[in-house]
Design an enzyme around this catalytic site. Structure first.
Site, PDB file in Angstrom:
ATOM      1  N   SER A  74       0.806  -1.216   0.000  1.00  0.00           N
ATOM      2  CA  SER A  74       0.000   0.000   0.000  1.00  0.00           C
ATOM      3  C   SER A  74       0.843   1.273   0.000  1.00  0.00           C
ATOM      4  CB  SER A  74      -0.938   0.004   1.213  1.00  0.00           C
ATOM      5  OG  SER A  74      -0.218  -0.214   2.410  1.00  0.00           O
ATOM      6  N   ASP A 134      -3.763   6.164  11.692  1.00  0.00           N
ATOM      7  CA  ASP A 134      -2.878   5.692  10.629  1.00  0.00           C
ATOM      8  C   ASP A 134      -1.673   6.611  10.531  1.00  0.00           C
ATOM      9  OD1 ASP A 134      -1.595   4.805   8.378  1.00  0.00           O
ATOM     10  OD2 ASP A 134      -3.358   4.814   7.080  1.00  0.00           O
ATOM     11  N   HIS A 141       0.588   5.189   6.417  1.00  0.00           N
ATOM     12  CA  HIS A 141       0.368   5.646   5.045  1.00  0.00           C
ATOM     13  C   HIS A 141       0.457   7.169   4.982  1.00  0.00           C
ATOM     14  CE1 HIS A 141      -1.638   1.668   5.344  1.00  0.00           C
ATOM     15  NE2 HIS A 141      -1.008   1.494   4.186  1.00  0.00           N
TER      16      HIS A 141
END
Length: 342
Positions: A96, A319, A322
């Site tokens: 990702s 998060d 990312h």
């Protein structure tokens, strides 16, 4: 007010984002695009992320309600990129974090000119974005380990010396690979049951050693399958996370939550991830040319660039792995463009 990375006058005249070095004279010869400090530029942002149809929800911090905008930074010659890669194929391969970079590039190209015609197709683990007028294709192959996971009678086997998926990577003009993020997963998040090396099948092994073995297998694939006169190969490097405020000398920090500015200066107080040394060692053993897109140090300074609570979880999770798009991955692509332009 956006943020950008500044190098020297020579690079700025090319309208290329770069990195400010401590001593200007060091840049008079060849500028190091990977070392420097982040500074503000009032001309940013150059595109509205909420208007880009390719950004998946977990990376679209503006649409998810993030109120500050200072983390936005980029400068990109999208038309120049389209002209350079007219009729060519680009593929990102990995997890990702490389998907972050793929989504950034599709948005940058989509905004290069008004009313560009495009197609976006998904088949299995491969996504294909094409701008018709230029014939530029930007693909994503989600393969988090680069090596294979094969389902057999005893369970799912992570095969450290096998790359069947490599058939999808042939025929590209530009390849950008990454892997690391998934190598530490255990329990329910671990997508395999056993590891196999040669004829030996194990329940588990040292994950860093497994990572290095997989990179060696990938390096062998590059040496056998890549013609450098037709294909340029990059390895994205290790994308850092920001879960421990003590790493940047802010012990009371709630990880990356609430961070709105990057660290000042050009040196991150914490150490480089251990995987960086493994990557460098693995790349040094590959005979064919592979360029390290060395994003680690410059991204470590961007504690402000993660989705935080403005990711896919709707505020229920944090998060700090990312990156928001638009955001830091735009700079990765700008540096990539600088490297392939010379």
């Amino acid at each position: 007010m956006g943020l950008w990375v500044r190098c020297n006058l020579a690079v700025r005249l090319l309208s290329i984002i770069a990195i400010e070095l401590a001593n200007v004279h060091k840049c008079l010869g060849e500028c190091d695009l990977f070392q420097g400090s982040w500074v503000r530029d009032p001309s940013y942002p150059l595109y509205n992320s909420t208007m880009c149809p390719f950004i998946e929800k977990e990376f679209d911090c503006q649409k998810n309600g993030r109120p500050d905008r200072d983390y936005l930074q980029y400068r990109f010659d999208g038309v120049g990129f389209l002209k350079k890669f007219k009729g060519k194929k680009i593929m990102f391969v990995g997890d990702s974090l490389v998907r972050d970079q793929w989504q950034s590039l599709t948005c940058l190209l989509y905004n290069a000119r008004p009313n560009l015609k495009y197609t976006l197709m998904r088949s299995g683990m491969i996504s294909t974005f094409t701008i018709k007028g230029y014939g530029v294709t930007v693909m994503l192959d989600r393969n988090v380990y680069l090596v294979d996971i094969i389902k057999e009678s005893k369970g799912r086997i992570l095969k450290l010396d096998s790359i069947e998926d490599g058939k999808n990577w042939r025929g590209m003009d530009l390849l950008i690979f990454n892997t690391w993020h998934w190598w530490g997963y255990r329990g329910a998040h671990q997508p395999w049951d056993y590891i196999q090396v040669g004829d030996q099948v194990m329940k588990d092994m040292d994950r860093t050693a497994a990572f290095e073995k997989a990179l060696a297998t990938w390096g062998t694939w590059v040496d056998i399958n890549i013609d450098p006169s037709k294909t340029r190969v990059f390895f994205q490097g290790i994308s850092p996370n920001h879960y421990r405020g003590s790493e940047w000398n802010e012990r009371g920090a709630n990880k990356c939550q609430g961070q709105t500015t990057p660290l000042s200066g050009s040196k991150y107080p914490g150490a480089l991830p251990q995987a960086v040394a493994v990557v460098r060692r693995a790349l040094s053993k590959i005979k064919k040319p592979v360029t390290l897109l060395d994003i680690t140090s410059l991204s470590q300074l961007r504690k402000d660039g993660h989705p935080s609570i403005y990711g896919n979880s709707g505020g229920r999770g944090l998060d700090c792995t990312h990156w928001c798009v638009a955001g830091v991955p735009d700079t990765w692509n700008q540096i990539l463009f600088q490297l392939i332009s010379h």
